[in-house]
Design an enzyme around this catalytic site. Structure first.
Site, PDB file in Angstrom:
ATOM      1  N   SER A 136     -43.713 -13.731 -15.582  1.00  0.00           N
ATOM      2  CA  SER A 136     -44.299 -13.683 -14.250  1.00  0.00           C
ATOM      3  C   SER A 136     -44.882 -12.292 -14.033  1.00  0.00           C
ATOM      4  O   SER A 136     -44.441 -11.325 -14.666  1.00  0.00           O
ATOM      5  CB  SER A 136     -43.226 -13.966 -13.191  1.00  0.00           C
ATOM      6  N   TYR A 149     -34.738 -11.935  -9.771  1.00  0.00           N
ATOM      7  CA  TYR A 149     -35.860 -12.592 -10.439  1.00  0.00           C
ATOM      8  C   TYR A 149     -36.693 -11.599 -11.250  1.00  0.00           C
ATOM      9  O   TYR A 149     -36.929 -11.802 -12.450  1.00  0.00           O
ATOM     10  CB  TYR A 149     -36.738 -13.309  -9.416  1.00  0.00           C
TER      11      TYR A 149
END
Length: 233
Positions: A136, A149
């Site tokens: 990501s 995350y």
């Protein structure tokens, strides 16, 4: 590589980016299996895509081993592993829950390692293969409430670099993909409302980029790339 006939295992393939990658590879003639934890979602995706389904949790070592073994047995080998399974948890540092924090790392980092390890054993033996880790843009730049995350995606990026250094002598291509915001169920699952827009990325754009990267002749590869929406605003 010639994707037609290639044997591809995709984790987290029941929905979102993984589903999109499975659809794109199958459309190119690849022999595809998707892995997922939720039996109902997995069954529905398998029916829609016309691919093989393997139920399991990548963070469980026995499941990871069984999934790769089952895939290799049924397909006669493995050419591509896409480590897509992952989820998020967002909270300020002073409110972080250790159990939830560790659960994110168990899937996003340890799960990727377990699947990568099992597939790499076959890749080294056959002197070929591809590992694609779905990270990501949060793994490139951290932000508020993203300790779990972003931290997991930074770790995935580091592991990817290690695997690339280890496996290049065995003709194994290891790639990292950093999508920016994609319209998937990811946000709803973490309690964040995502505004839908025809200008924002879809899983199809991520899948198309991966297909393009795979189709480069095996003598070369793209180590890492990001995918942004042209103008999401």
């Amino acid at each position: 590589m010639d994707i037609s006939g290639a044997r591809a295992l995709i984790t987290g393939g029941s929905e979102g980016i993984g589903y999109g990658i499975a659809a794109a590879l199958a459309a190119k003639g690849a022999r595809v299996a998707i892995m997922g934890r939720d039996a109902d979602k997995l069954h529905a995706a398998v029916e829609n895509l016309g691919v093989k389904g393997i139920q399991g949790d990548v963070s469980r070592e026995a499941d990871a081993q069984a999934a790769v073994n089952q895939f290799v047995t049924e397909f006669g080998g493995i050419d591509i592993l896409v480590n897509n399974a992952g989820f998020g948890y967002f909270a300020p540092l002073v409110e972080l829950d250790r159990e939830k924090f560790e659960a994110v790392f168990a899937v996003n980092v340890t799960g990727a390692m377990l699947m990568g390890r099992e597939a790499a054993r076959h890749f080294v033996e056959q002197d070929s293969g591809v590992i694609i880790n779905i990270s990501s843009t949060s793994g490139l730049s951290g932000g508020p409430t993203s300790s779990a995350y972003s931290g997991s995606k930074f770790a995935l990026r580091g592991m990817t670099e290690c695997w690339r250094a280890e496996l290049r002598p065995h003709n194994v291509r290891v790639m990292l993909v950093n999508p920016s915001e994609v319209q998937t169920p990811f946000f709803a699952k973490v309690g964040i409302k995502q505004e839908q827009s025809p200008k924002k990325l879809r899983p199809e754009e991520i899948a198309a980029a991966i297909v393009g990267a795979l189709e480069i002749d095996d003598r070369g590869f793209i180590p890492e790339f990001s995918v942004f929406a042209t103008n999401p605003f």
